[in-house]
Scaffold this active site. Structure first.
Site, short mmCIF file in Angstrom:
data_model
loop_
_atom_site.label_atom_id
_atom_site.label_comp_id
_atom_site.label_asym_id
_atom_site.label_seq_id
_atom_site.Cartn_x
_atom_site.Cartn_y
_atom_site.Cartn_z
N CYS A 257 62.39 -43.78 71.75
CA CYS A 257 61.02 -44.46 72.11
C CYS A 257 60.13 -44.64 71.33
O CYS A 257 59.58 -45.43 70.77
CB CYS A 257 60.47 -43.56 73.43
SG CYS A 257 61.86 -43.01 74.54
N1 SAJ Z 1 56.57 -35.20 67.51
C1 SAJ Z 1 56.09 -34.58 66.45
N2 SAJ Z 1 54.65 -33.96 66.83
C2 SAJ Z 1 54.18 -33.63 68.15
C3 SAJ Z 1 55.00 -34.44 68.94
C4 SAJ Z 1 56.21 -34.83 68.97
O1 SAJ Z 1 56.32 -34.76 65.19
O2 SAJ Z 1 53.34 -33.35 68.05
C5 SAJ Z 1 57.95 -35.65 67.25
C6 SAJ Z 1 59.05 -35.08 67.82
O3 SAJ Z 1 59.80 -34.13 67.06
C7 SAJ Z 1 60.21 -36.20 67.85
C8 SAJ Z 1 59.26 -37.41 68.20
O4 SAJ Z 1 57.86 -37.03 67.92
O5 SAJ Z 1 60.79 -36.52 66.99
C9 SAJ Z 1 59.20 -37.85 69.84
O6 SAJ Z 1 59.14 -36.74 70.69
P1 SAJ Z 1 58.13 -36.62 72.11
O7 SAJ Z 1 58.34 -35.47 72.79
O8 SAJ Z 1 56.81 -36.93 71.44
O9 SAJ Z 1 58.70 -37.93 72.83
P2 SAJ Z 1 60.08 -38.59 73.28
O10 SAJ Z 1 60.63 -39.66 72.51
O11 SAJ Z 1 61.29 -37.38 73.62
O12 SAJ Z 1 59.72 -39.02 74.77
C10 SAJ Z 1 58.52 -39.88 74.73
C11 SAJ Z 1 57.73 -39.50 75.86
N3 SAJ Z 1 56.33 -39.98 75.98
C12 SAJ Z 1 55.29 -39.39 76.18
O13 SAJ Z 1 55.17 -38.26 76.20
C13 SAJ Z 1 54.06 -40.21 76.17
C14 SAJ Z 1 58.34 -39.48 77.48
O14 SAJ Z 1 57.45 -39.14 78.16
C15 SAJ Z 1 58.57 -40.85 77.45
O15 SAJ Z 1 59.29 -41.17 78.87
C16 SAJ Z 1 59.81 -41.22 76.39
O16 SAJ Z 1 59.04 -41.12 75.02
C17 SAJ Z 1 60.12 -42.73 76.80
O17 SAJ Z 1 61.12 -42.76 77.14
O18 SAJ Z 1 59.50 -43.62 76.20
#
Ligand code: SAJ
Length: 413
Positions: A257
């Site tokens: 995503c």
């Molecule tokens: N990450 C960081 N620092 C942070 C948060 C995340 O480096 O503070 C990294 C994570 O390690 C990972 C990436 O970002 O590699 C994405 O992780 P994530 O937990 O932020 O997101 P996803 O891709 O697992 O899920 C997101 C979520 N979006 C939001 O919270 C707004 C989820 O709710 C969505 O449904 C999903 O994208 C989607 O399907 O779009």
């Protein structure tokens, strides 16, 4: 009702099971026969849907590669992938072909809802015209709406049921019809005035994260040079009771995503003569993080008088985030490739990823990975992995997630 789901992956399957649990008959259609056969056997391939839950609704769930079954459905939800091309532009291929297949079986009076994340205008300008090639008019002969999936892999506190469901209909009655459908499986419906508003709201959610993660990653690259502990800084800032939201630096951004969605908007924005600088910049900064992490490993090994070439590096956590087994766009893969290119002897341990999809490497046991390594590299910090033991036992640790802060035996990002 009889509900059709096109694309029974990490978005479609939870929807299928939720509607079946509410007593509706569900037809899950997918181009991949391995998926439909597995579901027919009662085997789930989606971590958030345990097989017993699937088996409990097997009598209401039909999985097939044949789209003809959709003609008998009251509503069809389209949940196919919306990836990027190699040039990081929107690839609507899977969506367009699914829509063409649906057009062949579309019936008067049906409701069609697009759930796949995409740029504003897709529902009205790409999906509606294809469905209207049947001679049926959207908003008059069939209903059409957009409602973005909000699946957060590995999350259990928020589910489809208690996560507000945003939706925008092509017309008011399209919206009403979609709302009535989702009220079956969602407690709260958030109506917006158009599919475009719903499409963009989803992108905004993920761009918000991508930009903030990039911002904190850039500061982490700076504090690395300034000799300041970024984690201590974030902990302190996070004590602000308002106006600050905690994001953590790391090895980069993975998943299907956040590394993808923002580019759907930056591409679309060009049609309106606007370059979305934030999105582009965030993409660049987050893409740089694996390189920054590798240079950190080089420096730490160098301080120990060792070249990367020939050093045995144990990587802990290769999936894109804690608690999931998904390695799509995972920064760990990039880091391992870069270290491998420098001649490092790499082993990995990940309880969620028994083997890597792109090579024959397999996850080693915790002890086998740790014993004999020159450096332990914590890339994704899974719950249940003893990171303190890594800090105790490894000759040197580079911790990209700040989980060994207290041990003072590791080098943080
Ligand atoms: N990450 C960081 N620092 C942070 C948060 C995340 O480096 O503070 C990294 C994570 O390690 C990972 C990436 O970002 O590699 C994405 O992780 P994530 O937990 O932020 O997101 P996803 O891709 O697992 O899920 C997101 C979520 N979006 C939001 O919270 C707004 C989820 O709710 C969505 O449904 C999903 O994208 C989607 O399907 O779009």
């Amino acid at each position: 009702m009889r509900i059709g789901i096109m694309g029974i992956g990490y978005v479609g399957l939870p929807l299928a099971v939720a509607f079946a649990e509410q007593g509706h008959d569900v037809v899950g259609v997918d181009v991949d026969p391995r998926k439909t056969e597995a579901l027919t056997r009662g085997e789930s391939y989606v971590e958030d849907i345990p097989s017993p839950r699937l088996q409990a609704v097997a009598h209401r769930l039909e999985a097939t590669t044949r789209a003809a079954s959709l003609s008998r459905c009251d509503a069809v939800l389209v949940c196919v992938p919306t990836p990027l091309t190699a040039n990081r532009e929107p690839d609507l291929g899977p969506l367009v072909s699914a829509t063409r297949v649906l057009a062949d079986v579309l019936q008067r009076g049906q409701l069609v809802v697009l759930e796949s994340t995409t740029y504003p205008g897709t529902t009205r300008e790409r999906v509606a015209p294809i469905l209207e090639e049947t001679g049926l008019l959207a908003g008059r002969d069939f209903h059409l709406a957009f409602s973005p999936e909000r699946v957060d892999p590995g999350r259990s506190d928020y589910t489809l049921r208690n996560t507000p469901k945003v939706l925008g209909g092509l017309t008011e009655s399209c919206g009403d019809r979609a709302e009535a459908l989702y009220r079956e499986v969602c407690d709260e419906i958030v109506r917006v005035s158009s599919p475009e508003a719903a499409e963009l709201s989803k992108l905004l959610e993920n761009i918000f994260r991508s930009v903030n993660i990039a911002m904190v990653n850039e500061i982490a690259m700076l504090t690395d040079r300034m000799g300041i502990d970024i984690w201590e800084v974030i902990d302190a800032a996070a004590t602000k009771p308002y106006g600050f939201m905690r994001f953590e630096p790391g090895p980069g951004m993975g998943g299907h995503c956040l590394p993808v969605d923002p580019f759907y908007l930056s591409w679309r924005a060009r049609e309106f003569d606007l370059t979305t600088e934030f999105i582009e910049l965030a993409g660049k900064v987050n893409q740089q993080m694996p390189y920054h992490c590798v240079s950190k490993v080089e420096r730490v090994l160098n301080e120990a008088g060792k070249p990367v070439n020939g050093s045995r590096i144990a990587v802990f956590g290769v999936s894109y985030k804690p608690g999931v087994g998904d390695v799509r766009e995972s920064p760990a893969l990039k880091i391992m490739a870069l270290l491998g290119a420098l001649g490092a002897d790499i082993a990995y341990h990940d309880p969620h990823v028994p083997s890597l999809p792109h090579d024959d490497r397999r996850s080693e046991s915790f002890d086998d990975a740790l014993d004999g390594c020159d450096l332990a590299l914590i890339v994704t910090a899974h719950p249940g992995v003893d990171h303190d033991a890594i800090a105790q036992r490894a000759p040197v640790v580079v911790d990209l997630r700040g989980v060994t802060r207290g041990t003072r035996r590791s080098v943080l990002l």
